[in-house]
Design an enzyme around this catalytic site. Structure first.
Site, PDB file in Angstrom:
ATOM      1  N   GLN A 154       0.813  -1.213   0.000  1.00  0.00           N
ATOM      2  CA  GLN A 154       0.000   0.000   0.000  1.00  0.00           C
ATOM      3  C   GLN A 154       0.853   1.273   0.000  1.00  0.00           C
ATOM      4  OE1 GLN A 154      -2.678  -1.583   3.348  1.00  0.00           O
ATOM      5  NE2 GLN A 154      -4.018  -0.233   2.182  1.00  0.00           N
ATOM      6  N   CYS A 183     -10.613   0.517   3.577  1.00  0.00           N
ATOM      7  CA  CYS A 183      -9.219   0.276   3.222  1.00  0.00           C
ATOM      8  C   CYS A 183      -8.574   1.619   2.886  1.00  0.00           C
ATOM      9  CB  CYS A 183      -9.165  -0.651   2.010  1.00  0.00           C
ATOM     10  SG  CYS A 183      -7.498  -1.023   1.483  1.00  0.00           S
ATOM     11  N   LEU A 184      -7.354   1.830   3.393  1.00  0.00           N
ATOM     12  CA  LEU A 184      -6.666   3.099   3.135  1.00  0.00           C
ATOM     13  C   LEU A 184      -6.381   3.283   1.640  1.00  0.00           C
ATOM     14  CD1 LEU A 184      -4.206   3.113   6.176  1.00  0.00           C
ATOM     15  CD2 LEU A 184      -6.279   4.488   5.893  1.00  0.00           C
ATOM     16  N   HIS A 217      -7.608  -9.271   6.171  1.00  0.00           N
ATOM     17  CA  HIS A 217      -7.663  -8.171   5.200  1.00  0.00           C
ATOM     18  C   HIS A 217      -6.237  -7.820   4.733  1.00  0.00           C
ATOM     19  CE1 HIS A 217      -9.279  -3.978   4.004  1.00  0.00           C
ATOM     20  NE2 HIS A 217      -7.966  -3.874   3.875  1.00  0.00           N
ATOM     21  N   GLU A 218      -5.298  -7.742   5.697  1.00  0.00           N
ATOM     22  CA  GLU A 218      -3.917  -7.366   5.359  1.00  0.00           C
ATOM     23  C   GLU A 218      -3.207  -8.468   4.573  1.00  0.00           C
ATOM     24  OE1 GLU A 218      -3.285  -4.368   5.594  1.00  0.00           O
ATOM     25  OE2 GLU A 218      -4.925  -3.894   6.952  1.00  0.00           O
ATOM     26  N   HIS A 278      -4.022  -8.351   1.058  1.00  0.00           N
ATOM     27  CA  HIS A 278      -3.240  -7.354   0.311  1.00  0.00           C
ATOM     28  C   HIS A 278      -1.964  -7.978  -0.255  1.00  0.00           C
ATOM     29  CE1 HIS A 278      -5.148  -3.456   0.590  1.00  0.00           C
ATOM     30  NE2 HIS A 278      -5.334  -3.554   1.896  1.00  0.00           N
TER      31      HIS A 278
HETATM   32 NI    NI Z   1      -6.673  -2.423   3.091  1.00  0.00          NI
END
Ligand code: NI
Length: 177
Positions: A51, A96-97, A138-139, A142
């Site tokens: 990210q 999510c960022l 969630h991470e 990614h």
């Molecule tokens: Ni996220």
């Protein structure tokens, strides 16, 4: 420590599979420190290295932190791997960022066990439940190029991507002097 720029959809890097870390050295620890600072500043409760544009299997999380009380309990996970998941599911509203201001209820296993290397490169195990279980899944998604919107219908997913793209475009046109 440095605050890094968080990439957003539809950046193709978010679909990449991140590379494992072969050696936990000072360079990796310094990146983890930057990621943590970036996450707190965003603010968010989890962040994967991809990210901030670096596709390595690194995650930082802090699900206990709230801006109001400032108590920090950061977790650093290197090469995390889910070794077991509960049959029982739970659902949380996720954001999510990398997909700012978009949220959806996502169902995931209520608990899971994750093996990883910690900040010092030591083999560790995390037993995650509730919000921590959702966050770590969630991470780890990614790291495998998966976003929470991938669990939604393509109609909903495309709508959210469009909204983020539109909002980024209008930000670019602003003159903040
Ligand atoms: Ni996220």
């Amino acid at each position: 420590m440095t605050i890094k720029k968080i990439i957003t959809v539809p950046d193709p890097l978010l679909k990449e599979i991140s590379e494992p870390i072969s050696k936990v050295d000072s360079k990796i620890r310094s990146l983890l420190d930057d990621m943590l600072e970036t996450m707190y500043e965003a603010p968010g409760i989890g962040l994967a290295a991809v990210q901030v544009g670096i596709p390595l299997r690194l995650i930082v999380m802090d699900v206990s932190w709230r801006e109001e009380d400032g108590n920090k309990e950061p977790k650093f996970l290197i090469n995390p791997k889910i070794v077991s998941k509960s049959q029982k599911m739970s659902s949380y509203e996720e954001g999510c960022l990398s997909i700012p201001e978009q949220y959806a209820e996502i169902e995931r296993p209520e608990s899971c066990i994750v093996e990883y290397l910690d900040y010092d490169g030591k083999q560790s195990t995390l037993k995650a439940e509730g919000i921590l279980s959702t966050c770590v899944q969630h991470e780890i998604d990614h790291l495998n190029g998966i976003l929470f919107i991938d669990y939604l219908s393509s109609l909903k997913r495309n709508m959210m991507i469009k909204k983020v793209t539109k909002s980024n475009k209008s930000k670019k046109d602003r003159v903040i002097a």
